[in-house]
Design an enzyme around this catalytic site. Sequence first.
Site, PDB file in Angstrom:
ATOM      1  N   CYS A  78      37.610  43.483   3.469  1.00 53.02           N
ATOM      2  CA  CYS A  78      36.847  43.073   2.578  1.00 53.02           C
ATOM      3  C   CYS A  78      35.899  41.890   2.714  1.00 53.02           C
ATOM      4  CB  CYS A  78      37.814  42.407   1.540  1.00 53.02           C
ATOM      5  SG  CYS A  78      38.878  43.705   0.729  1.00 53.02           S
ATOM      6  N   ASP A  79      35.709  41.833   4.188  1.00 53.53           N
ATOM      7  CA  ASP A  79      34.870  40.529   4.387  1.00 53.53           C
ATOM      8  C   ASP A  79      33.274  41.265   4.675  1.00 53.53           C
ATOM      9  OD1 ASP A  79      33.563  38.450   5.677  1.00 53.53           O
ATOM     10  OD2 ASP A  79      35.009  37.975   6.980  1.00 53.53           O
TER      11      ASP A  79
END
Length: 379
Positions: free
Chosen positions: A329-330
């Site tokens: 998710c980064d």
Amino acid sequence: MVNQRLLQSMARRHGTPLFVVDHKVLRANYARFKKYLPRVQAYYAVKANPDPAIVKTLYEAGASFDVASMPEFDIVHENIKDLPAKQRQDWIWDKIIYANPIKANETLEQLDQYKPLVTYDNIEEVRKVRKYAPHAGLALRIKVPNTGAMVELSSKFGAAPGEAVDLIAAAFDAGLVVEGLSFHVGSQTTNFENYVQALQLAASIFHEAWDRGWPQVKILDIGGGFPAPYDAHVKPFRDLARKLNSEFDRLFPKEMEILAEPGRFMVATAATLVAKVIGKAVRDGKTCYYIDDGVYHTYSGIIFDHLKYHVKAFKKGLTKISAVFGPTCDALDTISLAEDLPDLELGDLVYSENIGAYSQASSTWFNGFPPAKVIHINQ
Ligand SMILES: *Cc1c(COP(=O)(O)O)cnc(C)c1O
């Protein structure tokens, strides 16, 4: 390069992401190093890829090893643990260098029984080695120019050449033996002059040591840095080797023991990663692909190794500039904002070549995604 059909069938059989290590390439890289630098013994730098199967293949090919922690030492030691004690000790003397200039007291205590060769670059380390590993031999790491290397390694380690003779004297005064000098010109060095300058610096320190009456200082460790052929711009290893060989002959006596610590050179070209497209979106007019491996995993070299990897499709077709992201998710998990790719669908496979060094070695479990599965071929 591994054949494309084989890569795809392995990925279908084993799942993705899949890290495919070709041991034929490992053996060829080792043979190439020996062929072009016949005076140099290659100590594979285990940190580039510590996979025990890689270490085993290089061990069988005749390599020695550069380790920098007890777990790395143990990976190498595993291959020789069945030898009789005497042969094991001889092998460690000849074939392992513990090339981390900073060692914890506990590490030195564990290492002492093996009487290893260890590097140092400061006076505190001399005191520690005297106290915790008095049977170790020493190699002084000196600081040399790292100009133009992709990964700079001179700001953290290395005694200034002006302090070198005093540090050698300090070790002899402490009752230890300094066996040689080491340096590292920086990883993926494309500026071959770095080696020439480093050899000249080393030669002047050797001569001063010999003049002082320390003939024991006789090992020259030229470190790593040998560039892997990631693309056509990397100058051939043959040219670097020719330069090195002529400097060896010019600067050092014949009986000088010369060793090197190639990491990247041995493993970079030996592995290919196969990943799968798991998502697709068009953002600001650009097609974005999400694949099941990223910078927290096999592509970690994008962050830690300052390297770019190309993502290629097996599929043919008209290409356009697309972005490729990893699965976490980064937003940092970005493999490339500009890859030339054909129109891909979910489930299509992609691959990156020459990804064997500083990749899987620094893969994490971030966001719950495990490191890629490793498959060995031509073992
Ligand atoms: C990392 C490292 C190596 C290997 O460097 P490459 O550029 O991968 O060849 C060798 N020696 C030392 C001391 C290192 O830290």
